[in-house]
Design an enzyme around this catalytic site. Structure first.
Site, PDB file in Angstrom:
ATOM      1  N   GLY A 326      22.969 -26.331 -29.729  1.00 25.79           N
ATOM      2  CA  GLY A 326      21.719 -26.393 -30.493  1.00 25.79           C
ATOM      3  C   GLY A 326      21.041 -25.040 -30.409  1.00 25.79           C
ATOM      4  O   GLY A 326      21.031 -24.238 -31.345  1.00 25.79           O
ATOM      5  N   TYR A 372       8.816 -25.035 -18.663  1.00 29.48           N
ATOM      6  CA  TYR A 372      10.006 -24.573 -17.935  1.00 29.48           C
ATOM      7  C   TYR A 372       9.823 -23.174 -17.364  1.00 29.48           C
ATOM      8  O   TYR A 372      10.800 -22.579 -16.924  1.00 29.48           O
ATOM      9  CB  TYR A 372      11.219 -24.484 -18.866  1.00 29.48           C
ATOM     10  CG  TYR A 372      11.536 -25.678 -19.697  1.00 29.48           C
ATOM     11  CD1 TYR A 372      11.801 -26.912 -19.109  1.00 29.48           C
ATOM     12  CD2 TYR A 372      11.628 -25.584 -21.082  1.00 29.48           C
ATOM     13  CE1 TYR A 372      12.136 -28.005 -19.885  1.00 29.48           C
ATOM     14  CE2 TYR A 372      11.964 -26.674 -21.865  1.00 29.48           C
ATOM     15  CZ  TYR A 372      12.214 -27.881 -21.258  1.00 29.48           C
ATOM     16  OH  TYR A 372      12.544 -28.951 -22.035  1.00 29.48           O
ATOM     17  N   CYS A 399      -7.075 -25.561 -24.303  1.00 26.63           N
ATOM     18  CA  CYS A 399      -7.976 -25.694 -23.163  1.00 26.63           C
ATOM     19  C   CYS A 399      -7.207 -26.015 -21.892  1.00 26.63           C
ATOM     20  O   CYS A 399      -7.398 -27.068 -21.277  1.00 26.63           O
ATOM     21  CB  CYS A 399      -9.007 -26.763 -23.468  1.00 26.63           C
ATOM     22  SG  CYS A 399      -9.969 -26.289 -24.897  1.00 26.63           S
ATOM     23  N   TYR A 429      13.606 -25.655 -29.791  1.00 26.52           N
ATOM     24  CA  TYR A 429      12.691 -26.330 -28.864  1.00 26.52           C
ATOM     25  C   TYR A 429      11.265 -25.778 -28.893  1.00 26.52           C
ATOM     26  O   TYR A 429      10.541 -25.900 -27.911  1.00 26.52           O
ATOM     27  CB  TYR A 429      13.266 -26.300 -27.431  1.00 26.52           C
ATOM     28  CG  TYR A 429      14.667 -26.879 -27.371  1.00 26.52           C
ATOM     29  CD1 TYR A 429      14.876 -28.237 -27.602  1.00 26.52           C
ATOM     30  CD2 TYR A 429      15.771 -26.068 -27.142  1.00 26.52           C
ATOM     31  CE1 TYR A 429      16.152 -28.767 -27.591  1.00 26.52           C
ATOM     32  CE2 TYR A 429      17.056 -26.589 -27.135  1.00 26.52           C
ATOM     33  CZ  TYR A 429      17.233 -27.938 -27.357  1.00 26.52           C
ATOM     34  OH  TYR A 429      18.507 -28.466 -27.362  1.00 26.52           O
TER      35      TYR A 429
HETATM   36  C1  LIG Z   1      20.251 -31.082 -25.539  1.00 26.02           C
HETATM   37  C2  LIG Z   1      21.643 -31.495 -25.807  1.00 26.02           C
HETATM   38  C3  LIG Z   1      22.489 -30.650 -26.543  1.00 26.02           C
HETATM   39  C4  LIG Z   1      22.090 -29.288 -27.016  1.00 26.02           C
HETATM   40  O1  LIG Z   1      21.710 -28.452 -25.991  1.00 26.02           O
HETATM   41  P1  LIG Z   1      21.473 -26.891 -26.285  1.00 26.02           P
HETATM   42  O2  LIG Z   1      21.033 -26.366 -24.962  1.00 26.02           O
HETATM   43  O3  LIG Z   1      20.433 -26.783 -27.333  1.00 26.02           O
HETATM   44  O4  LIG Z   1      22.773 -26.342 -26.753  1.00 26.02           O
HETATM   45  C5  LIG Z   1      23.759 -31.105 -26.822  1.00 26.02           C
HETATM   46  N1  LIG Z   1      24.180 -32.328 -26.399  1.00 26.02           N
HETATM   47  C6  LIG Z   1      23.392 -33.157 -25.692  1.00 26.02           C
HETATM   48  C7  LIG Z   1      23.904 -34.470 -25.274  1.00 26.02           C
HETATM   49  C8  LIG Z   1      22.102 -32.770 -25.372  1.00 26.02           C
HETATM   50  O5  LIG Z   1      21.330 -33.588 -24.652  1.00 26.02           O
END
Ligand SMILES: *Cc1c(COP(=O)(O)O)cnc(C)c1O
Length: 472
Positions: A326, A372, A399, A429
């Site tokens: 992602g 984080y 705030c 994100y």
């Molecule tokens: C969050 C997640 C991803 C993607 O994670 P990235 O760090 O954005 O690559 C893929 N598979 C599962 C099951 C996830 O929970």
């Protein structure tokens, strides 16, 4: 009264341990590191930041701030890069883009055009993909607590694969599939005992977390038996996801090894041929100079090699591979542009000062720093500067004192209200996790390419803020 704090006091502003070191010149401070900024980010002759051939100041003039500017060429090249690398290593490999990182109908259509599939983990993400016209077969449904309604909608939409995460869910998917006369393909989500983050990973025999069925405790075998007990389910393969923002292949290697060994056990002891091994997402990106992500080609080759080796040792055919990046696709593609509202130099005592630069967004459009302790790179976006640099902290308008966007960065000392700041690598994100905290409307997302732009998410209006309040 002291002199203007941007004067002789620069050197006294406290540089905490771990803060980036001071750039040797303002030119260096304003340089755009290509490993961090989007593919087409550049500075014009006047020093203003451009993306996709457009000055970000022009986007701001039309849409206001804060605004996300997304480089379409960057996004498409990363999506294509993942697919090509994994298909070069294994021709039938599937890349599922993790929709949770950032998903809109436009993003879903770009992915489909690039022959990527999509991983969704809620009914809302499923709806987004379906509204974009993504065929159900190109979808994989994640989530540790999908509702019966979400499961039924997924089955009805012909979702290719459900990744099952609990015994209850196995039965619910089976019931929904049986009701429509379908046989639903499922993957069992395994917890391999590997937990990876950035440079470290730990590998244990058990896992204390909500996701998946653990290998060590026999829970995974029980899940297999439960899936096999339902004629409306087809056990298609296994899934593992070990963490996020990972720079080190070693964690993936240990997990791939454990999953491939489990696949061999399934073949031998259950007579089940594993067709698909999904090794999840989590591939890291560069947020700041010095972050060193794994190359996609290297990752594809190594993962394929491990799975092939274990399968050869066990005398099994090599299953098809899948991954779910992602962040590594959308993260570097977008930047956030803010307008500076105030510049405040705070006396910390002992001759130390800290400069607080307030921008017109913050934790409502980027919660990652507060959540984080994430690090980001920021630059002056509307002009050049030849003034000295000063250690600065970029904070939002919310705030909360924890409302920090960039903890420590070096910015030109002549920064002033009205200047634009761009924060890099905010594609993943950030907008996806945005809130309306403090009744701040969520920013829009403007895609840029070859000198033109299009709105892929418009900025929320005041009416959007009150759309669900019957008394407003
Ligand atoms: C969050 C997640 C991803 C993607 O994670 P990235 O760090 O954005 O690559 C893929 N598979 C599962 C099951 C996830 O929970």
């Amino acid at each position: 009264m002291r002199a203007h704090p941007a004067g002789p006091r620069h050197g006294e502003i406290l540089a905490p341990p771990g803060a980036p070191s001071r750039p040797s010149s303002t030119t260096e401070a304003l340089a755009l590191d290509p490993t961090i900024w989007p593919l087409t980010a550049a500075r014009s002759a006047s020093g203003a930041l451009t993306v996709g051939g457009l000055p970000v100041a022009d986007i701001v003039a039309q849409y206001g701030t804060p605004v996300f500017v997304l480089d379409e060429a960057d996004f498409v090249s990363r999506a294509r890069g993942f697919r090509q690398a994994f298909q070069a290593a294994e021709p039938r490999a599937d890349v599922y883009y993790a929709g949770k990182a950032f998903l809109t109908t436009t993003i879903a259509r770009w992915l489909t055009a690039e022959q990527l599939a999509i991983d969704v983990c809620t009914g809302g993400e499923l709806a987004c993909a379906l509204r974009a016209g993504v065929p159900g077969d190109n979808l994989l449904f994640h989530g540790n607590n999908k509702s019966v309604g979400e499961i039924e909608r997924g089955v009805a939409a012909g979702v290719g694969i459900f990744v099952v995460d609990s015994f209850e869910e196995i039965d619910r998917v089976a019931t929904a599939a049986a009701a429509t006369g379908r046989v639903q393909r499922v993957l069992i989500r395994l917890t391999t005992g590997v937990e990876a983050h950035t440079h470290e990973f730990i590998a244990t025999a058990h896992e204390d977390q909500k996701f998946g069925f653990s290998l060590a405790s026999g829970m995974a075998d029980a899940a297999v038996e439960r899936v096999l007990s339902h004629p409306s389910l087809a056990l298609h393969g296994l899934h593992s996801h070990i963490g996020s923002q990972i720079f080190d292949l070693a964690g993936f290697e240990v997990a791939a090894h454990r999953v491939a060994e489990y696949a061999a056990h399934l073949q031998k002891d259950f007579g089940v041929a594993v067709e698909l091994l999904d090794l999840g997402g989590g591939m890291g990106i560069a947020y700041t100079t010095g972050d060193d992500p794994i190359g996609v080609d290297e990752m594809a080759e190594q993962l394929r090699a491990i799975v092939s080796r274990v399968c050869a040792e066990e005398g099994l055919p090599v299953p098809r591979l899948a991954i779910e990046p992602g962040r590594a696709i959308v993260g570097p593609s977008a930047i956030t542009v803010y307008e500076v509202g105030t510049v405040k130099d705070v006396d910390l005592g002992g001759g130390h000062w800290r400069r607080y630069v307030s921008v017109d967004g913050g934790m409502s459009d980027n919660i990652r720093t507060a959540l984080y302790d994430a690090d980001y790179t920021v630059t002056l976006a509307n002009r050049s500067s030849d003034s000295d640099t000063v250690l600065s902290r970029i904070v939002g308008k919310h705030c909360e004192s924890g409302d920090i966007v960039v903890r420590d960065c070096w910015l030109p000392a002549d920064l002033q209200p009205g200047d634009l700041l761009a924060v890099a690598a905010t594609g993943a994100y950030c907008r996806a996790m945005a809130s309306q905290y403090n009744y701040v409307p969520r920013p829009g997302v403007i895609a840029v390419k070859d000198g033109s732009h299009s709105v892929i998410l418009r900025r929320e209006t005041e009416d959007d803020l009150f759309a669900t309040d019957p008394g407003a």
